[in-house]
Design a protein around this motif. Structure first.
Motif, PDB file in Angstrom:
ATOM      1  N   GLY A  12       0.896  -1.292  -0.048  1.00 24.74           N
ATOM      2  CA  GLY A  12      -0.100  -0.025   0.083  1.00 24.74           C
ATOM      3  C   GLY A  12       0.826   1.252  -0.047  1.00 24.74           C
ATOM      4  N   SER A  14       1.138   3.303  -2.456  1.00 24.59           N
ATOM      5  CA  SER A  14       0.861   4.252  -3.451  1.00 24.59           C
ATOM      6  C   SER A  14       0.411   5.585  -3.036  1.00 24.59           C
ATOM      7  N   ARG A  15       0.120   5.620  -1.748  1.00 16.33           N
ATOM      8  CA  ARG A  15      -0.572   6.851  -0.779  1.00 16.33           C
ATOM      9  C   ARG A  15      -0.374   7.037   0.594  1.00 16.33           C
ATOM     10  N   ILE A  17      -0.044   7.047   4.316  1.00 14.69           N
ATOM     11  CA  ILE A  17       1.466   6.329   4.971  1.00 14.69           C
ATOM     12  C   ILE A  17       2.286   5.904   4.502  1.00 14.69           C
ATOM     13  N   ARG A  37      -2.366  -1.580  -5.551  1.00 15.93           N
ATOM     14  CA  ARG A  37      -3.209  -2.469  -6.052  1.00 15.93           C
ATOM     15  C   ARG A  37      -3.757  -2.092  -7.162  1.00 15.93           C
ATOM     16  N   GLU A  38      -4.302  -0.777  -7.330  1.00 17.14           N
ATOM     17  CA  GLU A  38      -4.663  -0.265  -8.691  1.00 17.14           C
ATOM     18  C   GLU A  38      -4.276   0.956  -9.340  1.00 17.14           C
ATOM     19  N   LYS A  39      -3.629   1.807  -8.105  1.00 19.06           N
ATOM     20  CA  LYS A  39      -3.336   3.055  -8.401  1.00 19.06           C
ATOM     21  C   LYS A  39      -1.761   3.254  -8.983  1.00 19.06           C
ATOM     22  N   ASP A  63      -2.618  -7.188  -6.010  1.00 16.74           N
ATOM     23  CA  ASP A  63      -3.726  -7.191  -4.880  1.00 16.74           C
ATOM     24  C   ASP A  63      -3.249  -8.181  -3.992  1.00 16.74           C
ATOM     25  N   LEU A  64      -3.322  -7.777  -2.645  1.00 19.26           N
ATOM     26  CA  LEU A  64      -2.707  -8.796  -1.638  1.00 19.26           C
ATOM     27  C   LEU A  64      -3.781 -10.017  -1.337  1.00 19.26           C
ATOM     28  N   ASN A  90       1.673  -2.526   5.550  1.00 21.12           N
ATOM     29  CA  ASN A  90       0.954  -1.404   5.455  1.00 21.12           C
ATOM     30  C   ASN A  90      -0.428  -1.084   4.812  1.00 21.12           C
ATOM     31  N   TYR A 103     -14.480  -9.330   3.257  1.00 26.33           N
ATOM     32  CA  TYR A 103     -13.317  -8.776   2.497  1.00 26.33           C
ATOM     33  C   TYR A 103     -12.220  -8.248   3.595  1.00 26.33           C
ATOM     34  N   THR A 133      -0.729  -0.628  12.398  1.00 26.39           N
ATOM     35  CA  THR A 133      -2.036  -0.596  12.681  1.00 26.39           C
ATOM     36  C   THR A 133      -2.558   0.364  13.185  1.00 26.39           C
ATOM     37  N   LYS A 156      -8.341  -5.796  11.662  1.00 28.15           N
ATOM     38  CA  LYS A 156      -6.719  -5.596  11.898  1.00 28.15           C
ATOM     39  C   LYS A 156      -6.244  -6.427  12.919  1.00 28.15           C
ATOM     40  N   ASP A 183      -2.673   6.574  16.475  1.00 24.28           N
ATOM     41  CA  ASP A 183      -3.903   7.408  16.850  1.00 24.28           C
ATOM     42  C   ASP A 183      -4.296   7.558  15.329  1.00 24.28           C
ATOM     43  N   ILE A 185      -4.688   9.676  12.108  1.00 16.77           N
ATOM     44  CA  ILE A 185      -3.536  10.282  11.671  1.00 16.77           C
ATOM     45  C   ILE A 185      -4.192  11.656  10.685  1.00 16.77           C
ATOM     46  N   THR A 188      -5.095  11.964   6.509  1.00 19.93           N
ATOM     47  CA  THR A 188      -5.204  10.780   5.654  1.00 19.93           C
ATOM     48  C   THR A 188      -6.857  10.332   5.530  1.00 19.93           C
TER      49      THR A 188
END
Ligand SMILES: NC(=O)c1ccc[n+]([C@@H]2O[C@H](COP(=O)([O-])OP(=O)(O)OC[C@H]3O[C@@H](n4cnc5c(N)ncnc54)[C@H](OP(=O)(O)O)[C@@H]3O)[C@@H](O)[C@H]2O)c1
Length: 261
Positions: A12, A14-15, A17, A37-39, A63-64, A90, A103, A133, A156, A183, A185, A188
């Motif tokens: 993850g 691509s954006r 954190i 995944r797609e970005k 895609d994980l 992440n 999902y 997390t 999670k 906490d 963030i 985001t």
């Protein structure tokens, strides 16, 4: 352990954190595989920024939740780098509207464990896994959270528990796991989604907890956790002093401090 010269995978990336973690790891001299995944464009932008700053990064799609895509990504890393010293888990999700029931658990628990299993052959002794997390998830069993975030928090936490169960097997290969819990963030997408369902939620959290950690602050704690000389299973807490009141071994209640679980 230093970051320089290490081969890292940030899921993850691509954006948010993950992207900032990738930039900081590369700035410290790691070669970073930026999973998305797609970005693709966003991931390419992160890779471009890293290259522009003199670092080394490669965008890797998977895609994980798709084992074949994960296997192909690991193969790509093996072909390009031959090993993987650091895996930053992440990537996260479960608030998406178009996803089937279950999902969140598939991504936040099953896919995390499957990725670790798939990466194991590339992880040398002294390899590290960092699981990223949130306090809402980490403290899921002891503190009520927002309804809208419940499936993510539960899954999670289940992912963290499943990874912790693997600590002995990882230790047999001299690989360690560190958890970084944060906490809400600032800046985001998740607080924005929470705000939509619970208007005033971010301001209420600021009033309760003081200034919330920024993406840069949280990502720098993730990077510090990647090389910290701490025992496997250690938890780094970022922000949210009120969550930590009942945590054993807490030495300071200041936001951003780092403590044993
Ligand atoms: N946001 C907060 O307030 C907060 C607080 C504490 C902890 N955290 C933790 O920090 C981490 C990152 O949070 P964030 O807010 O930066 O996340 P985000 O903006 O929602 O980004 C999620 C990332 O995960 C990727 N991703 C989603 N589903 C995926 C899948 N099936 N396979 C591969 N990649 C997938 C996305 O890739 P694409 O862009 O390609 O879809 C994206 O790069 C999460 O673990 C979260 O729990 C967040």
């Amino acid at each position: 352990m230093s970051i320089a010269g290490r081969i890292a995978l940030v899921t993850g990336g691509s954006r948010g954190i993950g992207a900032e973690t990738a930039r900081l790891l590369a700035a410290e001299g790691a070669t970073v595989f930026v999973n998305y995944r797609e970005k693709r464009r966003r991931a390419d932008r992160v890779v471009g920024e890293i290259a522009h700053a003199g670092g080394t990064a490669v965008a890797v799609r998977a895609d994980l939740t798709d084992p074949a895509e994960v296997a192909a990504m690991i193969e790509q890393i093996r072909d390009r780098a031959g090993r993987l010293d650091l895996v930053v888990l992440n990537a996260s999700g479960g608030l998406e509207r178009d996803r089937a029931a279950g999902y969140a658990l598939r991504l936040n628990r099953d896919a995390q464990v499957s990725l670790v299993e798939a990466a194991l052959p590339l992880l040398p002794p002294s390899g590290r896994i960092v699981f990223v997390t949130s306090h809402e998830a980490h403290f899921h069993e002891s503190r009520l959270g927002y309804d809208v975030y419940e499936p993510v928090a539960a899954s999670k936490r289940a992912g963290e528990d499943a990874l912790r169960e693997r600590i002995p097997a990882l230790a047999a290969r001299e690989i360690s796991l560190v958890v970084v819990s944060g906490d809400m963030i600032e800046g985001t997408i998740t607080p924005t989604l929470l705000e939509r369902a619970n208007p005033g939620a971010i301001e209420a959290r600021r009033a309760e907890a003081g200034a919330l950690p920024t993406i840069a602050e949280f990502a720098s704690e993730v990077v510090a956790a990647a090389s910290a000389a701490v025992p496997s299973g250690y938890t780094v807490y970022v922000g949210g002093a009120d969550y930590l009141a009942g945590v054993t071994g807490v030495s300071s209640a200041a936001g951003g401090a780092d403590r044993q679980r």
